[in-house]
Scaffold this motif. Structure first.
Motif, mmCIF file in Angstrom:
data_model
loop_
_atom_site.group_PDB
_atom_site.id
_atom_site.type_symbol
_atom_site.label_atom_id
_atom_site.label_comp_id
_atom_site.label_asym_id
_atom_site.label_seq_id
_atom_site.Cartn_x
_atom_site.Cartn_y
_atom_site.Cartn_z
ATOM 1 N N HIS A 126 35.807 -17.687 3.230
ATOM 2 C CA HIS A 126 37.073 -16.982 3.053
ATOM 3 C C HIS A 126 38.106 -17.179 4.161
ATOM 4 O O HIS A 126 39.194 -16.612 4.069
ATOM 5 N N ARG A 129 41.417 -18.251 3.060
ATOM 6 C CA ARG A 129 42.125 -17.296 2.206
ATOM 7 C C ARG A 129 42.544 -16.045 2.967
ATOM 8 O O ARG A 129 43.596 -15.470 2.698
ATOM 9 N N GLY A 175 49.295 -18.502 -4.827
ATOM 10 C CA GLY A 175 48.311 -18.185 -3.802
ATOM 11 C C GLY A 175 47.690 -16.819 -3.955
ATOM 12 O O GLY A 175 46.656 -16.520 -3.355
ATOM 13 N N VAL A 178 43.849 -15.381 -5.817
ATOM 14 C CA VAL A 178 42.607 -14.958 -5.177
ATOM 15 C C VAL A 178 42.453 -13.442 -5.213
ATOM 16 O O VAL A 178 41.336 -12.916 -5.160
ATOM 17 N N PHE A 265 39.182 -19.881 -6.808
ATOM 18 C CA PHE A 265 40.301 -19.505 -5.963
ATOM 19 C C PHE A 265 41.192 -20.725 -5.746
ATOM 20 O O PHE A 265 40.730 -21.850 -5.716
ATOM 21 N N SER A 267 44.337 -20.744 -3.371
ATOM 22 C CA SER A 267 44.903 -20.930 -2.040
ATOM 23 C C SER A 267 44.776 -19.646 -1.258
ATOM 24 O O SER A 267 44.215 -18.675 -1.726
ATOM 25 N N SER A 268 45.323 -19.635 -0.054
ATOM 26 C CA SER A 268 45.082 -18.524 0.858
ATOM 27 C C SER A 268 46.157 -17.465 0.752
ATOM 28 O O SER A 268 47.241 -17.683 0.249
#
Length: 391
Positions: A126, A129, A175, A178, A265, A267-268
């Motif tokens: 993680h 993210r 993004g 997530v 997921f 992107s962050s």
């Protein structure tokens, strides 16, 4: 010292560790010491109560507006009001557990321990993210810090359940996908249940935008419960993990159908930490004085509404409390009062005693004959009991 007081002390220790220059090493050492206290750290037995109960639950009307902007498959759920003190995620879990003994401090301490023990796993999964895990752990050590993805993931393993993260589609970007995901415990832990929480805000969207330069940010979590008529605890709350499938996409290669795995997921998303100081700073960015005045008026109304809901929630909780829970609450009240009185300076102590005497005189002046007689009889009985003990 009660269980809640012990975990409160442990959280204070961890917070002091987080203020050190070598905070990471200090936190790790503290976690190792805490883990040796086996009597304090038994596994939690999580059996969520996922049905709305009008007798003890209060619907969060602001969160309900945010839920209407989430995905369609969660629209039937109901957001329930919990304390908005920065520990909203932990309060949501406590409400789902319906455990009067469990506290936000205990869940926060357990979350820190879980993240430290399995730091490498969570970091690999993680970091891209949710940011650096060591910085996240440092922030979690401070009580009432707004939670994020790391806490959700850690709670999955602590509770042995899946947690569905529901994020309103407000200013939604790729993004943020997530944020709308189902998180699972780390292997080899097997999830037994699934619960849902909503990223929310204590203010309405229009009021948030006024004080944050037209940007919406969450600063609160609420649990999502199913309405009574649509919920079957035995059939729907139990996870059928064997039916869970990885999202797939069909494509053609050499005239043959192939399956391509779609990443869960994309992107962050930077970690958000609730900060009252930042909110006050951003408030100066509002451009319209009329909008600011209107927002302040609305915020005062919301504040009064929240206080009314808090009073109603306390009243319902006391009505439904068992005798043991009532005695525990009274014991905590007495302990808080005693601690507060011990810390009072002499001047405040004298003022308090003077006010107590004045209240007593006023009450006696206005008491009826029956009340007077009851008081005299009570004093007589107490005097006789004291004399008997001395003899």
């Amino acid at each position: 010292m009660t269980r809640s007081q012990k975990f409160g002390r442990l959280l204070q220790v961890l917070e002091r560790c987080s203020e050190s220059i070598v905070y990471h090493d200090e936190i790790v050492n503290a976690v190792q010491r805490i883990r040796r206290m086996e009597s304090m750290m038994p596994p939690l037995e999580f059996r969520p109560h996922g049905v709305l109960d009008d007798r003890i639950h209060v619907v969060d009307l602001i969160a309900k507006e945010y839920l209407e902007k989430a995905s369609a498959d969660v629209q039937h759920l109901i957001p329930v009001d919990v304390d908005a003190d920065g520990n909203g995620l932990y309060h949501s879990i406590i409400l789902l557990m319906n455990d009067a003994i469990l506290t936000a401090s205990e869940l926060r301490v357990r979350t820190i321990i879980e993240l430290v023990i399995n730091e490498a796993f969570y970091s690999d999964m993680h970091t891209h993210r949710a940011g650096r895990i060591d910085i996240a752990i440092k922030a979690i050590c401070k009580n009432r810090t707004y939670s994020g993805l790391y806490e959700i993931c850690a709670l999955c393993s602590i509770l042995k359940c899946n947690i569905r993260s529901v994020y309103p589609e407000i200013d939604f970007e790729a993004g943020m996908a997530v944020m709308n995901s189902i998180y699972t415990p780390i292997p080899p832990i097997v999830a037994n249940y699934e619960v849902a929480v909503l990223w929310s805000n204590v203010r309405k969207e229009m009021h948030v935008r006024v004080v944050t330069n037209n940007a919406w940010r969450p600063n609160h979590f609420v649990p999502l419960l199913a309405p009574n008529q649509q919920y079957d605890f035995d059939q729907r709350n139990q996870l059928l993990l064997s039916n869970v499938k990885t999202p797939e996409k069909k494509t053609f290669k050499n005239n043959a159908v192939a399956q391509i795995r779609i990443p869960e997921f994309e992107s962050s998303l930077s970690r958000r930490v609730r900060s009252d100081i930042n909110i006050e700073t951003e408030r100066t960015k509002a451009t319209s004085p009329i909008a600011i005045e209107q927002a302040q008026t609305n915020m005062e109304e919301e504040h009064e509404n929240r206080l009314a809901k808090d009073r109603e929630r306390v009243r319902l909780r006391r009505i439904n409390a068992t005798e043991e829970q009532r005695q525990n609450r009274l014991a905590k009240d007495r302990e808080r009062a005693r601690s507060r009185r011990e810390s009072d300076p002499e001047e405040q102590r004298q003022d308090r005693l003077a006010k107590d005497r004045e209240r007593t005189r006023s009450r006696r002046r206005n008491e009826t004959d029956d009340q007077y007689q009851l008081r005299i009889n009570y004093q007589r009985d107490r005097s006789q009991a004291n004399r008997t003990e001395k003899d």
